[in-house]
Scaffold this motif. Sequence first.
Motif, PDB file in Angstrom:
ATOM      1  N   GLU A  43      82.972 -29.062  30.114  1.00  0.00           N
ATOM      2  CA  GLU A  43      83.064 -30.378  30.740  1.00  0.00           C
ATOM      3  C   GLU A  43      84.516 -30.850  30.770  1.00  0.00           C
ATOM      4  O   GLU A  43      85.352 -30.388  29.981  1.00  0.00           O
ATOM      5  CB  GLU A  43      82.209 -31.389  29.964  1.00  0.00           C
ATOM      6  CG  GLU A  43      80.736 -31.048  29.907  1.00  0.00           C
ATOM      7  CD  GLU A  43      80.061 -31.139  31.263  1.00  0.00           C
ATOM      8  OE1 GLU A  43      80.410 -32.033  32.064  1.00  0.00           O
ATOM      9  OE2 GLU A  43      79.179 -30.307  31.522  1.00  0.00           O
ATOM     10  N   ASP A  44      84.808 -31.785  31.659  1.00  0.00           N
ATOM     11  CA  ASP A  44      86.170 -32.309  31.819  1.00  0.00           C
ATOM     12  C   ASP A  44      86.772 -32.773  30.497  1.00  0.00           C
ATOM     13  O   ASP A  44      87.920 -32.444  30.184  1.00  0.00           O
ATOM     14  CB  ASP A  44      86.192 -33.483  32.806  1.00  0.00           C
ATOM     15  CG  ASP A  44      85.829 -33.075  34.228  1.00  0.00           C
ATOM     16  OD1 ASP A  44      85.789 -31.864  34.529  1.00  0.00           O
ATOM     17  OD2 ASP A  44      85.582 -33.985  35.042  1.00  0.00           O
ATOM     18  N   HIS A  45      86.021 -33.556  29.727  1.00  0.00           N
ATOM     19  CA  HIS A  45      86.562 -34.116  28.482  1.00  0.00           C
ATOM     20  C   HIS A  45      86.836 -33.023  27.442  1.00  0.00           C
ATOM     21  O   HIS A  45      87.752 -33.151  26.632  1.00  0.00           O
ATOM     22  CB  HIS A  45      85.634 -35.201  27.905  1.00  0.00           C
ATOM     23  CG  HIS A  45      84.352 -34.686  27.345  1.00  0.00           C
ATOM     24  ND1 HIS A  45      83.251 -34.405  28.144  1.00  0.00           N
ATOM     25  CD2 HIS A  45      83.993 -34.368  26.078  1.00  0.00           C
ATOM     26  CE1 HIS A  45      82.276 -33.961  27.379  1.00  0.00           C
ATOM     27  NE2 HIS A  45      82.690 -33.924  26.125  1.00  0.00           N
ATOM     28  N   GLU A  46      86.074 -31.939  27.480  1.00  0.00           N
ATOM     29  CA  GLU A  46      86.309 -30.834  26.549  1.00  0.00           C
ATOM     30  C   GLU A  46      87.607 -30.114  26.900  1.00  0.00           C
ATOM     31  O   GLU A  46      88.416 -29.802  26.038  1.00  0.00           O
ATOM     32  CB  GLU A  46      85.146 -29.846  26.584  1.00  0.00           C
ATOM     33  CG  GLU A  46      83.839 -30.392  26.044  1.00  0.00           C
ATOM     34  CD  GLU A  46      82.697 -29.417  26.262  1.00  0.00           C
ATOM     35  OE1 GLU A  46      82.220 -28.866  25.248  1.00  0.00           O
ATOM     36  OE2 GLU A  46      82.292 -29.206  27.428  1.00  0.00           O
ATOM     37  N   PHE A  47      87.795 -29.857  28.190  1.00  0.00           N
ATOM     38  CA  PHE A  47      89.015 -29.188  28.658  1.00  0.00           C
ATOM     39  C   PHE A  47      90.231 -30.056  28.370  1.00  0.00           C
ATOM     40  O   PHE A  47      91.292 -29.548  27.986  1.00  0.00           O
ATOM     41  CB  PHE A  47      88.908 -28.897  30.156  1.00  0.00           C
ATOM     42  CG  PHE A  47      90.093 -28.171  30.720  1.00  0.00           C
ATOM     43  CD1 PHE A  47      90.215 -26.801  30.586  1.00  0.00           C
ATOM     44  CD2 PHE A  47      91.091 -28.855  31.395  1.00  0.00           C
ATOM     45  CE1 PHE A  47      91.306 -26.118  31.113  1.00  0.00           C
ATOM     46  CE2 PHE A  47      92.187 -28.188  31.931  1.00  0.00           C
ATOM     47  CZ  PHE A  47      92.296 -26.818  31.786  1.00  0.00           C
ATOM     48  N   ALA A  48      90.091 -31.369  28.555  1.00  0.00           N
ATOM     49  CA  ALA A  48      91.212 -32.289  28.343  1.00  0.00           C
ATOM     50  C   ALA A  48      91.655 -32.317  26.888  1.00  0.00           C
ATOM     51  O   ALA A  48      92.830 -32.527  26.596  1.00  0.00           O
ATOM     52  CB  ALA A  48      90.843 -33.694  28.815  1.00  0.00           C
ATOM     53  N   LYS A  49      90.722 -32.085  25.969  1.00  0.00           N
ATOM     54  CA  LYS A  49      91.064 -32.082  24.542  1.00  0.00           C
ATOM     55  C   LYS A  49      91.999 -30.920  24.227  1.00  0.00           C
ATOM     56  O   LYS A  49      93.051 -31.080  23.643  1.00  0.00           O
ATOM     57  CB  LYS A  49      89.802 -32.002  23.691  1.00  0.00           C
ATOM     58  CG  LYS A  49      90.079 -31.956  22.215  1.00  0.00           C
ATOM     59  CD  LYS A  49      88.808 -31.800  21.410  1.00  0.00           C
ATOM     60  CE  LYS A  49      89.151 -31.589  19.949  1.00  0.00           C
ATOM     61  NZ  LYS A  49      88.025 -31.057  19.203  1.00  0.00           N
ATOM     62  N   ASP A  50      91.581 -29.727  24.593  1.00  0.00           N
ATOM     63  CA  ASP A  50      92.402 -28.527  24.473  1.00  0.00           C
ATOM     64  C   ASP A  50      91.716 -27.394  25.214  1.00  0.00           C
ATOM     65  O   ASP A  50      90.540 -27.480  25.539  1.00  0.00           O
ATOM     66  CB  ASP A  50      92.691 -28.138  23.017  1.00  0.00           C
ATOM     67  CG  ASP A  50      91.488 -27.625  22.243  1.00  0.00           C
ATOM     68  OD1 ASP A  50      90.379 -27.514  22.816  1.00  0.00           O
ATOM     69  OD2 ASP A  50      91.640 -27.337  21.044  1.00  0.00           O
ATOM     70  N   HIS A  51      92.472 -26.375  25.511  1.00  0.00           N
ATOM     71  CA  HIS A  51      91.920 -25.196  26.180  1.00  0.00           C
ATOM     72  C   HIS A  51      92.825 -24.005  25.912  1.00  0.00           C
ATOM     73  O   HIS A  51      93.952 -24.159  25.458  1.00  0.00           O
ATOM     74  CB  HIS A  51      91.742 -25.441  27.690  1.00  0.00           C
ATOM     75  CG  HIS A  51      92.975 -25.939  28.370  1.00  0.00           C
ATOM     76  ND1 HIS A  51      93.285 -27.268  28.457  1.00  0.00           N
ATOM     77  CD2 HIS A  51      93.974 -25.277  28.981  1.00  0.00           C
ATOM     78  CE1 HIS A  51      94.422 -27.415  29.100  1.00  0.00           C
ATOM     79  NE2 HIS A  51      94.872 -26.224  29.428  1.00  0.00           N
ATOM     80  N   ALA A  52      92.290 -22.827  26.169  1.00  0.00           N
ATOM     81  CA  ALA A  52      93.057 -21.601  25.956  1.00  0.00           C
ATOM     82  C   ALA A  52      94.275 -21.598  26.871  1.00  0.00           C
ATOM     83  O   ALA A  52      94.193 -21.994  28.038  1.00  0.00           O
ATOM     84  CB  ALA A  52      92.188 -20.381  26.230  1.00  0.00           C
ATOM     85  N   LYS A  53      95.378 -21.182  26.325  1.00  0.00           N
ATOM     86  CA  LYS A  53      96.610 -21.111  27.112  1.00  0.00           C
ATOM     87  C   LYS A  53      96.375 -20.229  28.339  1.00  0.00           C
ATOM     88  O   LYS A  53      95.812 -19.147  28.238  1.00  0.00           O
ATOM     89  CB  LYS A  53      97.740 -20.544  26.265  1.00  0.00           C
ATOM     90  CG  LYS A  53      99.056 -20.522  27.000  1.00  0.00           C
ATOM     91  CD  LYS A  53     100.178 -20.030  26.128  1.00  0.00           C
ATOM     92  CE  LYS A  53     101.459 -20.051  26.940  1.00  0.00           C
ATOM     93  NZ  LYS A  53     102.598 -19.645  26.150  1.00  0.00           N
ATOM     94  N   GLY A  54      96.788 -20.734  29.480  1.00  0.00           N
ATOM     95  CA  GLY A  54      96.665 -19.984  30.724  1.00  0.00           C
ATOM     96  C   GLY A  54      95.357 -20.186  31.456  1.00  0.00           C
ATOM     97  O   GLY A  54      95.206 -19.727  32.580  1.00  0.00           O
ATOM     98  N   ALA A  55      94.413 -20.877  30.839  1.00  0.00           N
ATOM     99  CA  ALA A  55      93.119 -21.092  31.485  1.00  0.00           C
ATOM    100  C   ALA A  55      93.209 -22.220  32.506  1.00  0.00           C
ATOM    101  O   ALA A  55      93.992 -23.160  32.358  1.00  0.00           O
ATOM    102  CB  ALA A  55      92.059 -21.433  30.445  1.00  0.00           C
ATOM    103  N   VAL A  56      92.403 -22.099  33.538  1.00  0.00           N
ATOM    104  CA  VAL A  56      92.242 -23.177  34.509  1.00  0.00           C
ATOM    105  C   VAL A  56      90.839 -23.734  34.356  1.00  0.00           C
ATOM    106  O   VAL A  56      89.946 -23.071  33.840  1.00  0.00           O
ATOM    107  CB  VAL A  56      92.486 -22.701  35.962  1.00  0.00           C
ATOM    108  CG1 VAL A  56      93.920 -22.234  36.139  1.00  0.00           C
ATOM    109  CG2 VAL A  56      91.522 -21.620  36.366  1.00  0.00           C
TER     110      VAL A  56
END
Length: 125
Positions: A43-56
């Motif tokens: 979800e948007d809020h999960e991605f906004a918290k953090d994500h794997a480097k290089g991921a879209v």
Amino acid sequence: MEHNPAFLELVEHAKRQVREAAIADVKRKFDAGEPFYFIDVREDHEFAKDHAKGAVHLGRGILERDIESRIPDKGAEIVLYCGGGYRSALAAESLGRMGYTNVTSMAGGIRAWRDANYPLEDVSR
């Protein structure tokens, strides 16, 4: 989080239909500069918290709607991940039904990636 039995059954079915990759294999690909699409389906809020480097980000809610515009080559290598590998397995199965032939779900998801201390992008700071 406790998952419902019907959801788990759906995920297990999907996992039998798709390829899964260990986080170490995905990291090795990333480090080697191999070309692939690394997609976070959370979800948007999960991605906004953090994500794997290089991921879209292409959230599960819009993935099927937008994938052909974002990645028209149905033979392109795509690695999907989510929180723990369940939603990405469902997403990989769905893309397979849409004709994508080189889709992998990253086993363990972002939790396993974090636990391994692999690089993250934190956009909340």
